[in-house]
Design a protein around this motif. Structure first.
Motif, PDB file in Angstrom:
ATOM      1  N   ALA A 178      69.370 -33.787  43.451  1.00 52.74           N
ATOM      2  CA  ALA A 178      68.386 -32.740  43.747  1.00 52.74           C
ATOM      3  C   ALA A 178      68.068 -33.183  45.586  1.00 52.74           C
ATOM      4  O   ALA A 178      67.768 -32.331  46.235  1.00 52.74           O
ATOM      5  CB  ALA A 178      67.036 -33.277  43.080  1.00 52.74           C
ATOM      6  N   GLN A 179      68.147 -34.465  45.598  1.00 52.42           N
ATOM      7  CA  GLN A 179      67.863 -34.853  47.239  1.00 52.42           C
ATOM      8  C   GLN A 179      69.008 -34.044  48.057  1.00 52.42           C
ATOM      9  O   GLN A 179      68.835 -33.746  49.309  1.00 52.42           O
ATOM     10  CB  GLN A 179      67.935 -36.229  47.374  1.00 52.42           C
ATOM     11  CG  GLN A 179      66.884 -37.063  46.965  1.00 52.42           C
ATOM     12  CD  GLN A 179      66.731 -38.478  46.766  1.00 52.42           C
ATOM     13  OE1 GLN A 179      67.879 -38.910  47.111  1.00 52.42           O
ATOM     14  NE2 GLN A 179      65.938 -38.938  46.412  1.00 52.42           N
TER      15      GLN A 179
ATOM     16  N   PRO B 194      56.875 -29.071  34.105  1.00 53.08           N
ATOM     17  CA  PRO B 194      57.111 -27.745  33.868  1.00 53.08           C
ATOM     18  C   PRO B 194      57.632 -27.454  32.428  1.00 53.08           C
ATOM     19  O   PRO B 194      58.471 -28.374  31.930  1.00 53.08           O
ATOM     20  CB  PRO B 194      58.185 -27.135  34.963  1.00 53.08           C
ATOM     21  CG  PRO B 194      58.707 -28.497  35.336  1.00 53.08           C
ATOM     22  CD  PRO B 194      57.694 -29.406  35.236  1.00 53.08           C
ATOM     23  N   PRO B 195      57.030 -26.338  31.796  1.00 55.63           N
ATOM     24  CA  PRO B 195      57.573 -26.215  30.498  1.00 55.63           C
ATOM     25  C   PRO B 195      59.202 -25.847  30.356  1.00 55.63           C
ATOM     26  O   PRO B 195      59.661 -25.290  31.211  1.00 55.63           O
ATOM     27  CB  PRO B 195      56.575 -24.887  30.003  1.00 55.63           C
ATOM     28  CG  PRO B 195      56.298 -24.151  31.193  1.00 55.63           C
ATOM     29  CD  PRO B 195      56.324 -25.134  32.219  1.00 55.63           C
TER      30      PRO B 195
ATOM     31  N   ASP C  27      62.911 -33.525  34.805  1.00 61.68           N
ATOM     32  CA  ASP C  27      62.458 -32.318  34.721  1.00 61.68           C
ATOM     33  C   ASP C  27      61.792 -31.881  36.218  1.00 61.68           C
ATOM     34  O   ASP C  27      62.023 -30.776  36.604  1.00 61.68           O
ATOM     35  CB  ASP C  27      61.308 -31.920  33.600  1.00 61.68           C
ATOM     36  CG  ASP C  27      61.950 -31.855  32.259  1.00 61.68           C
ATOM     37  OD1 ASP C  27      63.268 -32.198  32.193  1.00 61.68           O
ATOM     38  OD2 ASP C  27      61.438 -31.470  31.406  1.00 61.68           O
ATOM     39  N   ALA C  28      61.192 -32.774  36.763  1.00 66.80           N
ATOM     40  CA  ALA C  28      60.380 -32.341  38.067  1.00 66.80           C
ATOM     41  C   ALA C  28      61.575 -32.205  39.106  1.00 66.80           C
ATOM     42  O   ALA C  28      61.221 -31.390  40.144  1.00 66.80           O
ATOM     43  CB  ALA C  28      59.809 -33.382  38.482  1.00 66.80           C
ATOM     44  N   HIS C  29      62.808 -32.451  38.759  1.00 68.26           N
ATOM     45  CA  HIS C  29      63.871 -32.499  39.865  1.00 68.26           C
ATOM     46  C   HIS C  29      64.883 -30.958  39.494  1.00 68.26           C
ATOM     47  O   HIS C  29      65.751 -30.756  40.183  1.00 68.26           O
ATOM     48  CB  HIS C  29      65.048 -33.559  40.032  1.00 68.26           C
ATOM     49  CG  HIS C  29      64.253 -34.794  40.381  1.00 68.26           C
ATOM     50  ND1 HIS C  29      63.709 -35.118  41.384  1.00 68.26           N
ATOM     51  CD2 HIS C  29      63.762 -35.926  39.441  1.00 68.26           C
ATOM     52  CE1 HIS C  29      63.127 -36.603  41.790  1.00 68.26           C
ATOM     53  NE2 HIS C  29      62.898 -37.036  40.406  1.00 68.26           N
ATOM     54  N   ALA C  30      64.709 -30.532  38.475  1.00 71.81           N
ATOM     55  CA  ALA C  30      65.420 -29.467  37.726  1.00 71.81           C
ATOM     56  C   ALA C  30      64.764 -28.044  37.998  1.00 71.81           C
ATOM     57  O   ALA C  30      63.669 -27.919  38.332  1.00 71.81           O
ATOM     58  CB  ALA C  30      65.496 -29.759  36.509  1.00 71.81           C
TER      59      ALA C  30
END
Length: 299
Positions: free
Chosen positions: A250-251, A16-17, A267-270
């Motif tokens: 995140a988990q 994601p940007p 980033d994929a976890h934010a």
């Protein structure tokens, strides 16, 4: 700083940007219970370069590994000559607006603590308390034989006396306090032993290829469990030593917020990545929370 880490990471195209919206960060801090995880990017405005950002040192410099340091007297001579020169600059660095903003957040009860991947001590110098130095501190020296600790300032004075006239000009200073020097510039630099047992001295930092002490990792995991949210500041999260805490948060369903100009491995976890300079971003956040920043201490 971790067992054979990933030094380089290429962001996938589907990340994601980044955004310039600081609203989620402000909201999280206003709610309190935020744990900060900081990386080299928060110290660049203090004159300490990072590893992976624009112009990062990994494009020209490979950090010393624990295996090389312990196996070779010549590697230790090279390290201590370069580090001794780097310390003259590194030791004079002062906290910037980003460090002072984090200290203000903590002083007003918005944080549960700070985990830093940095070894520069600038969070503490800015007034932050409860700082976990994940990778140790360049301000301390440890003997690999008797484990005695001493101050880097003390060793610097000893090295100055033992290497009178050592005044090479370095091309650059790196995030680990290492200066870029040629073998010719290093010459016959004299490395000093422990004053107690004569053993090998090492900065009290976790080198690349070395594991973070398990009790320190356990403490950080406990901090993640007790936090309401995780705020990542200036870290690419390329190495697992920091990324594992993002994954844990995140988990557990805790929001992860990142401020970093470049994409990160987390980033994929934010829930958001704010792509702004940290000093500007954190000063703006503090203003929106009506928090005065401490003044820059006199040098």
């Amino acid at each position: 700083m971790r067992m054979r880490p990933t030094l380089h990471w290429t962001p996938p195209e589907d990340l994601p940007p980044g955004t310039t919206d600081l609203g989620p960060v402000v909201d999280a801090l206003r709610s309190g219970g935020v744990l900060v995880l900081s990386g080299a990017g928060i110290s660049t405005e203090s004159g300490i370069p990072d590893y992976r950002g624009e112009g990062g040192s990994l494009s020209r410099h490979t950090p010393m590994t624990y295996q090389d340091f312990t196996a070779s007297a010549q590697a230790r001579r090279r390290y201590w000559a370069r580090s001794h020169l780097g310390w003259r600059t590194f030791g004079r660095a002062r906290p910037n607006a980003g460090h002072r903003a984090v200290a203000a957040f903590g002083r007003h009860g918005l944080l549960t603590g700070v985990i830093t991947q940095n070894v520069d001590g600038l969070h503490q110098a800015a007034g932050s308390e409860d700082v976990v130095e994940l990778h140790g501190s360049l301000g301390r020296v440890v003997c690999l034989s008797c484990r005695a600790l001493s101050t880097r300032r003390e060793l610097a004075e000893r090295l100055e006396e033992a290497n009178a006239g050592f005044e090479p000009v370095s091309a650059a200073i790196n995030p680990d306090g290492d200066a870029d020097l040629t073998d010719e510039q290093i010459g016959d630099f004299r490395v000093l032993p422990c004053t107690i047992c004569g053993g090998v001295l090492k900065p009290d930092v976790v080198f690349f290829g070395e594991a973070v002490p398990p009790e320190r990792v356990a403490h950080c995991r406990d901090l993640i469990q007790r936090a309401a949210a995780l705020l990542v500041l200036g870290s690419s999260l390329t190495v697992m030593s920091g990324l594992r805490f993002v994954r844990q948060a995140a988990q557990a369903g805790k929001p992860v917020l990142i401020i970093n100009r470049d994409p990160t491995r987390g980033d994929a976890h934010a829930v958001t990545r704010v792509a702004l300079p940290l000093g500007t971003a954190l000063t703006t956040v503090a203003e929106r929370l009506d928090l005065p920043l401490p003044h820059q201490p006199a040098t």
